[in-house]
Scaffold this motif. Structure first.
Motif, mmCIF file in Angstrom:
data_model
loop_
_atom_site.group_PDB
_atom_site.id
_atom_site.type_symbol
_atom_site.label_atom_id
_atom_site.label_comp_id
_atom_site.label_asym_id
_atom_site.label_seq_id
_atom_site.Cartn_x
_atom_site.Cartn_y
_atom_site.Cartn_z
ATOM 1 N N CYS A 13 0.846 -1.190 0.000
ATOM 2 C CA CYS A 13 0.000 0.000 0.000
ATOM 3 C C CYS A 13 0.889 1.251 0.000
ATOM 4 O O CYS A 13 1.805 1.365 0.813
ATOM 5 C CB CYS A 13 -0.881 -0.016 1.241
ATOM 6 S SG CYS A 13 -1.672 1.560 1.578
ATOM 7 N N CYS A 16 0.142 3.110 3.772
ATOM 8 C CA CYS A 16 0.590 2.578 5.063
ATOM 9 C C CYS A 16 1.654 1.482 4.885
ATOM 10 O O CYS A 16 2.135 0.917 5.856
ATOM 11 C CB CYS A 16 -0.593 2.025 5.855
ATOM 12 S SG CYS A 16 -1.225 0.469 5.185
ATOM 13 N N CYS A 31 -6.268 -1.279 -0.093
ATOM 14 C CA CYS A 31 -5.490 -1.789 1.030
ATOM 15 C C CYS A 31 -6.466 -2.279 2.092
ATOM 16 O O CYS A 31 -7.369 -1.546 2.488
ATOM 17 C CB CYS A 31 -4.611 -0.680 1.601
ATOM 18 S SG CYS A 31 -3.782 -1.152 3.118
ATOM 19 N N CYS A 34 -5.477 -0.195 5.800
ATOM 20 C CA CYS A 34 -5.927 1.175 6.050
ATOM 21 C C CYS A 34 -7.177 1.525 5.241
ATOM 22 O O CYS A 34 -7.676 2.644 5.343
ATOM 23 C CB CYS A 34 -4.801 2.175 5.785
ATOM 24 S SG CYS A 34 -4.404 2.392 4.044
#
Ligand SMILES: [Zn+2]
Length: 257
Positions: A13, A16, A31, A34
């Motif tokens: 991602c 994050c 993702c 997150c």
């Protein structure tokens, strides 16, 4: 034509850096850590373009074939302006290949020429409405050209210093602006076109070959907008330097980065 490989592949991602990601639908990643989503084009040169990859590939092909924007827009089924921005993207991509700062060395041909303007009236050096261009060619190597404000001695000598290693052998014509080359640390040979075109190795046929290559192509466009000219000139430099390569591959490799 391969559409795959132009866009970046995501293994984590971008927000994050979590590894639990997946493709949720065409062109979108998500993702699971997150919960953020992002486009497959994120971080690519094509991020802002809504055109399909197949059309991008075809646009590069049409560009390679020197198809005009108008004709290309018909073939692509895209608006003129969209096609134009794609061509612009390709030209800017090419610019990265032409702006490398390695100095030329060995046997160098240096010359200046004028582009654009109306055909009527004064011709050659000092003609009005003409754009002066400075060119350097390394024998057995590449050509590099750029628009200059003027063709005064200071301008051309400073550019030569920036772009050619001292001690190189520089061939020019009899133009006075090249008078100082020796005092700048270059070896200098001149060709007098008035006497004979080439005298042994003393010729500038290489750079003159580029001028005619470039001017032949510009004829097709019935003049170029002076604002766009520098970018277009770089395109011609690129086409000349890569005239024995597969332009499509070269552009695609560059477009990926
Ligand atoms: Zn995340």
């Amino acid at each position: 034509m391969r559409a795959k490989g132009i866009l970046p592949t995501f293994h984590e991602c971008p927000y994050c850096h979590g590894k639990k990601i997946g493709r949720i639908r065409r062109g979108l990643y998500k993702c699971y850590q997150c919960r953020k989503e992002w486009s497959r084009r994120r971080g690519s040169k094509l991020e802002k373009y809504r055109v399909t990859l197949q059309k991008v590939l075809l646009a590069v092909k049409l560009f390679e074939l020197e198809t005009s924007v108008r004709k290309a827009s018909h073939q692509l089924g895209l608006a003129y302006n969209t096609t134009y921005t794609l061509y612009d993207l390709i030209r800017k991509t090419i610019l990265h290949l032409t702006t490398n700062n390695n100095r030329f060395s060995g046997e160098i041909e240096v010359d200046e020429s004028y582009f654009g303007g109306r055909r009527k009236g004064k011709r050659g050096r000092g003609a009005p409405n003409k754009i002066p261009v400075f060119g350097i060619l390394e024998r057995g190597g590449k050509v590099r050209v750029e628009v200059v404000d003027d063709v005064k001695g200071d301008t051309l000598l400073n550019l030569s210093l920036k772009k050619v290693k001292r001690g190189s052998l520089v061939y020019t014509d009899k133009f006075r602006s090249y008078d100082g080359l020796v005092s700048y640390g270059f070896k200098h040979e001149r060709i007098d076109h008035g006497l004979k075109f080439a005298n042994g190795k003393v010729y500038i046929n290489g750079i003159e070959g580029f001028w005619s290559f470039a001017k032949d192509r510009l004829m097709k466009y019935h003049g170029v907008d002076p604002e766009k000219f520098p970018l277009y000139l770089k395109e011609l430099e690129f086409r000349y330097n890569y005239r024995n390569s597969d332009l499509f591959d070269v552009v695609m490799r560059q477009l990926k980065m």
